[in-house]
Design a protein around this motif. Sequence first.
Motif, PDB file in Angstrom:
ATOM      1  N   LEU A   1      36.054 -19.863 -49.623  1.00 32.50           N
ATOM      2  CA  LEU A   1      37.491 -20.134 -49.645  1.00 32.50           C
ATOM      3  C   LEU A   1      37.967 -20.173 -48.199  1.00 32.50           C
ATOM      4  CD1 LEU A   1      40.630 -19.611 -49.911  1.00 32.50           C
ATOM      5  CD2 LEU A   1      39.589 -20.475 -51.991  1.00 32.50           C
ATOM      6  N   GLY A   2      38.319 -21.363 -47.704  1.00 35.49           N
ATOM      7  CA  GLY A   2      38.748 -21.530 -46.326  1.00 35.49           C
ATOM      8  C   GLY A   2      40.205 -21.941 -46.242  1.00 35.49           C
ATOM      9  N   PHE A   3      40.552 -22.625 -45.159  1.00 32.89           N
ATOM     10  CA  PHE A   3      41.947 -22.984 -44.900  1.00 32.89           C
ATOM     11  C   PHE A   3      42.007 -24.341 -44.217  1.00 32.89           C
ATOM     12  CE2 PHE A   3      45.734 -23.107 -42.175  1.00 32.89           C
ATOM     13  CZ  PHE A   3      46.736 -22.769 -43.081  1.00 32.89           C
ATOM     14  N   GLY A   4      42.880 -25.224 -44.712  1.00 35.33           N
ATOM     15  CA  GLY A   4      43.119 -26.511 -44.088  1.00 35.33           C
ATOM     16  C   GLY A   4      44.398 -26.483 -43.274  1.00 35.33           C
ATOM     17  N   ALA A   5      44.334 -26.970 -42.035  1.00 43.79           N
ATOM     18  CA  ALA A   5      45.448 -26.809 -41.086  1.00 43.79           C
ATOM     19  C   ALA A   5      46.461 -27.945 -41.112  1.00 43.79           C
ATOM     20  CB  ALA A   5      44.894 -26.663 -39.666  1.00 43.79           C
ATOM     21  N   MET A   6      46.242 -29.002 -41.898  1.00 46.18           N
ATOM     22  CA  MET A   6      47.116 -30.167 -41.834  1.00 46.18           C
ATOM     23  C   MET A   6      48.572 -29.812 -42.102  1.00 46.18           C
ATOM     24  SD  MET A   6      46.924 -33.776 -43.955  1.00 46.18           S
ATOM     25  CE  MET A   6      47.687 -33.130 -45.434  1.00 46.18           C
TER      26      MET A   6
ATOM     27  N   PRO B   1      35.833 -30.414 -50.740  1.00 47.79           N
ATOM     28  CA  PRO B   1      36.895 -31.276 -51.259  1.00 47.79           C
ATOM     29  C   PRO B   1      38.212 -31.086 -50.506  1.00 47.79           C
ATOM     30  CG  PRO B   1      35.848 -30.019 -53.026  1.00 47.79           C
ATOM     31  CD  PRO B   1      35.440 -29.406 -51.725  1.00 47.79           C
ATOM     32  N   PHE B   2      38.948 -32.184 -50.364  1.00 47.28           N
ATOM     33  CA  PHE B   2      40.324 -32.073 -49.878  1.00 47.28           C
ATOM     34  C   PHE B   2      41.268 -32.647 -50.930  1.00 47.28           C
ATOM     35  CE2 PHE B   2      38.649 -35.982 -47.887  1.00 47.28           C
ATOM     36  CZ  PHE B   2      39.599 -36.932 -48.238  1.00 47.28           C
TER      37      PHE B   2
ATOM     38  N   VAL C   1      37.474 -26.050 -58.722  1.00 46.51           N
ATOM     39  CA  VAL C   1      36.668 -26.661 -57.660  1.00 46.51           C
ATOM     40  C   VAL C   1      35.500 -25.755 -57.289  1.00 46.51           C
ATOM     41  CG1 VAL C   1      36.697 -27.168 -55.186  1.00 46.51           C
ATOM     42  CG2 VAL C   1      38.405 -28.193 -56.669  1.00 46.51           C
ATOM     43  N   LEU C   2      35.767 -24.480 -57.087  1.00 45.49           N
ATOM     44  CA  LEU C   2      34.709 -23.556 -56.682  1.00 45.49           C
ATOM     45  C   LEU C   2      33.653 -23.386 -57.769  1.00 45.49           C
ATOM     46  CD1 LEU C   2      36.915 -20.850 -54.920  1.00 45.49           C
ATOM     47  CD2 LEU C   2      35.316 -22.421 -53.801  1.00 45.49           C
TER      48      LEU C   2
ATOM     49  N   HIS D   1      27.585 -24.656 -53.601  1.00 47.18           N
ATOM     50  CA  HIS D   1      27.660 -25.378 -52.336  1.00 47.18           C
ATOM     51  C   HIS D   1      29.056 -25.943 -52.072  1.00 47.18           C
ATOM     52  CE1 HIS D   1      27.413 -28.562 -55.244  1.00 47.18           C
ATOM     53  NE2 HIS D   1      27.454 -29.526 -54.336  1.00 47.18           N
ATOM     54  N   VAL D   2      30.009 -25.719 -52.978  1.00 51.83           N
ATOM     55  CA  VAL D   2      31.348 -26.286 -52.849  1.00 51.83           C
ATOM     56  C   VAL D   2      32.249 -25.303 -52.110  1.00 51.83           C
ATOM     57  CG1 VAL D   2      33.343 -27.209 -54.076  1.00 51.83           C
ATOM     58  CG2 VAL D   2      31.041 -27.599 -54.974  1.00 51.83           C
ATOM     59  N   LEU D   3      32.916 -25.806 -51.075  1.00 56.11           N
ATOM     60  CA  LEU D   3      33.852 -25.005 -50.287  1.00 56.11           C
ATOM     61  C   LEU D   3      35.261 -25.538 -50.526  1.00 56.11           C
ATOM     62  CD1 LEU D   3      31.959 -24.933 -46.852  1.00 56.11           C
ATOM     63  CD2 LEU D   3      31.533 -23.566 -48.899  1.00 56.11           C
ATOM     64  N   ALA D   4      36.244 -24.660 -50.549  1.00 57.46           N
ATOM     65  CA  ALA D   4      37.643 -25.067 -50.727  1.00 57.46           C
ATOM     66  C   ALA D   4      38.394 -24.852 -49.417  1.00 57.46           C
ATOM     67  CB  ALA D   4      38.298 -24.253 -51.844  1.00 57.46           C
TER      68      ALA D   4
END
Length: 299
Positions: A24-29, A213-214, A253-254, A259-262
């Motif tokens: 579980l990560g973070f998107g900065a957009m 995935p985005f 999604v997870l 191998h799937v990262l969010a």
Amino acid sequence: MTSDTVSAAAAGTWLLGDLKVNRLGFGAMRLTGSAPFHQGTPSDRDRAIGVLRRAVALGVNHIDTADFYFSRLRSANELINSALAPYPDDLVIATKVGPARDADGAWAAPARPDQLRGQVEANLRQLGRDHLDVVNLRLMGQDSLGEHFGALADLRQAGLIRHLGISHARPEHLAEALTIAPVVCVQNRYGIDLPGGAPMLHDCAARGIAFVPFFSVAGAGCEAGAVRPERDEVRAVARAHGVSPAQVRLAWVLHQGAHVLAIPGTGHPDHLVDNVAAGALRLTEDDLTLLDATRRPAG
């Protein structure tokens, strides 16, 4: 355990090359403004910095960004630098190159292979790094990525980049890239109501490559700022677990593979906590059957 104490580590981990990240990560957009592709009202700087620091405090150690994530007053890379430098040793920052925007924010012609070094160096300057952990080549409709990916492979050999990935790609792109250099991740559009994506999802699984995935929460119409009515099936699962629909979408999604990262993005601290808590949500087989049914055409 309440949602504000759930760590991103609850989602499990994956190796991007030799870099271990929580899934579980973070998107900065979204840090740069209120609308997709950075055209909306500029975000509050202090709140954006607070969201980044809170994300790391909650165990997020994988942040996705790009030098073309900027609005009139905000740059995602500058916000990351201001909020988090000196960076934690375990923090992995992934960026993208290929697309280009002029100083006014208008989209320009995609970078040529010989221009990619300048984009890599721009990310290095803005982030205050001497190398980039992961650089994704964001494809812009080309059939072959050979020249562009080869240019990034040269920068990897020179020590400016540690690992490479590709974005907005098809399985044939991945096969071509792997003849040039190792690929640690593929970043593509994918979610409950985003059709397609399964071939690349399974291809990455077979090759031990992360699938990232985005737009998994935003869904269809996100570039135009469309407000999507939530699906009844997603709402039903959310009610059953006492969570938000966004958590259900991220958990789905997870559940598609280890191998799937969010990389959900937000500029709101409460939404951040909610997104991170999705890593601890375990969907049942009945939940998954119901949600998967929404992806099949009627009849």
